[in-house]
Write an enzyme that holds these catalytic residues in place. Sequence first.
Site, PDB file in Angstrom:
ATOM      1  N   SER A 140      -6.517  45.576 -46.207  1.00 54.12           N
ATOM      2  CA  SER A 140      -5.812  45.761 -44.935  1.00 54.12           C
ATOM      3  C   SER A 140      -5.575  47.242 -44.658  1.00 54.12           C
ATOM      4  O   SER A 140      -5.251  48.024 -45.560  1.00 54.12           O
ATOM      5  CB  SER A 140      -4.462  45.039 -44.974  1.00 54.12           C
ATOM      6  OG  SER A 140      -3.646  45.438 -43.894  1.00 54.12           O
ATOM      7  N   ASP A 193       0.615  34.531 -34.114  1.00 47.06           N
ATOM      8  CA  ASP A 193       0.710  33.065 -34.102  1.00 47.06           C
ATOM      9  C   ASP A 193      -0.601  32.396 -34.502  1.00 47.06           C
ATOM     10  O   ASP A 193      -0.629  31.516 -35.364  1.00 47.06           O
ATOM     11  CB  ASP A 193       1.092  32.570 -32.697  1.00 47.06           C
ATOM     12  CG  ASP A 193       2.506  32.939 -32.309  1.00 47.06           C
ATOM     13  OD1 ASP A 193       3.334  33.136 -33.213  1.00 47.06           O
ATOM     14  OD2 ASP A 193       2.785  33.028 -31.102  1.00 47.06           O
ATOM     15  N   HIS A 212       9.202  33.519 -34.771  1.00 46.29           N
ATOM     16  CA  HIS A 212       8.840  32.769 -33.557  1.00 46.29           C
ATOM     17  C   HIS A 212       8.452  31.370 -34.000  1.00 46.29           C
ATOM     18  O   HIS A 212       7.818  31.192 -35.045  1.00 46.29           O
ATOM     19  CB  HIS A 212       7.678  33.451 -32.832  1.00 46.29           C
ATOM     20  CG  HIS A 212       7.219  32.746 -31.589  1.00 46.29           C
ATOM     21  ND1 HIS A 212       8.089  32.233 -30.658  1.00 46.29           N
ATOM     22  CD2 HIS A 212       5.971  32.460 -31.126  1.00 46.29           C
ATOM     23  CE1 HIS A 212       7.399  31.683 -29.673  1.00 46.29           C
ATOM     24  NE2 HIS A 212       6.117  31.798 -29.942  1.00 46.29           N
TER      25      HIS A 212
END
Length: 340
Positions: free
Chosen positions: A51, A83, A108
């Site tokens: 990453s 998401d 969320h």
Amino acid sequence: MAELYYDNQADLNRLKHKPIAIIGFGSQGHAHARNLADSGLDVRVGLYPGSKSWAKVEEAGLKVMTVAEAAREAQIVMILTPDIGQAELYREHIAPAMEPGKTLMFAHGFNIRFGQIVPPAGIDVSMVAPKAPGHRVREVFVQGGGVPALIAVEQDATGGAFEDALAYAKGLGCTRAGVLRTTFAEETETDLFGEQVVLCGGVSALVKAAFETLVEAGYQPEVAYFECMHELKLIVDLFYQGGLNYMRYSVSDTAEWGDYTAGPKIITEQTRAAMRQILADIQSGAFAEDWIEENHNGRPRFNAYRQADINHPIEQIGRELRRMMPFVNPREVKPGEGGA
């Protein structure tokens, strides 16, 4: 009435001996990891091998490891990746480590609300959702304050899920401002509705339609841009500071009169019916199903919509005019770049 919680109602000591894994180091991940670490908690960041954020985590002085390693080490796992992709990430790298008594957290509720992630019965499932972008969550914390947040519990296996979530919110600094209790369903449905009807979909469509109306009537595109796009920030800032009343106090009487007389002609009963249908599609899961399928198909419509707006005249004119205004700190998205 809303249930609000503050610093004196949250016990940070509940988390002192509970290792925390922050999965992702984007806007929210960066803020959560650093704020919690500064609050004296045991934090590690989980990332994909290779990453681009790996070096950033190390530069911040935080522990970094793979997602699977972080999930194994942690008692609390907070997922802060986009998401779409969370469900696969959870199944492949997090689920094997979610032993009874652990906590799975979100900022969320999309994947819980729409059944993309189904946690085992023996763990706590909760949410802490700061109502600000990550850089602001961090900035206000460093200044000694905090941003408000929403907090929710979907599954309380241990009997202490809410108290742990409240302690987590305190670690972020959010209880300094106030934390409002909600549910995963309420947070998810209202968040999506606000994005679609007002913040993104509604405003974007309104701005483009107004710009097009002026240009079609023979007005200069540059003038139309200033009136329909550029000046929007001036009004939104007034909303932000003092609501509708302060905005109307701050503008001219002519502008206020036009507000009262023209606004209802734009937001008609037909518009309200469309809003109700959009909300119904969110509540039924139709929107989520469509969005998930769009991603499975490689995003053909999404990419077409994005490209069409990149080529819209208001964007062409805007790029030129913003070069005249360095004080607005102009930003340009390079080809191939996109949001989370």
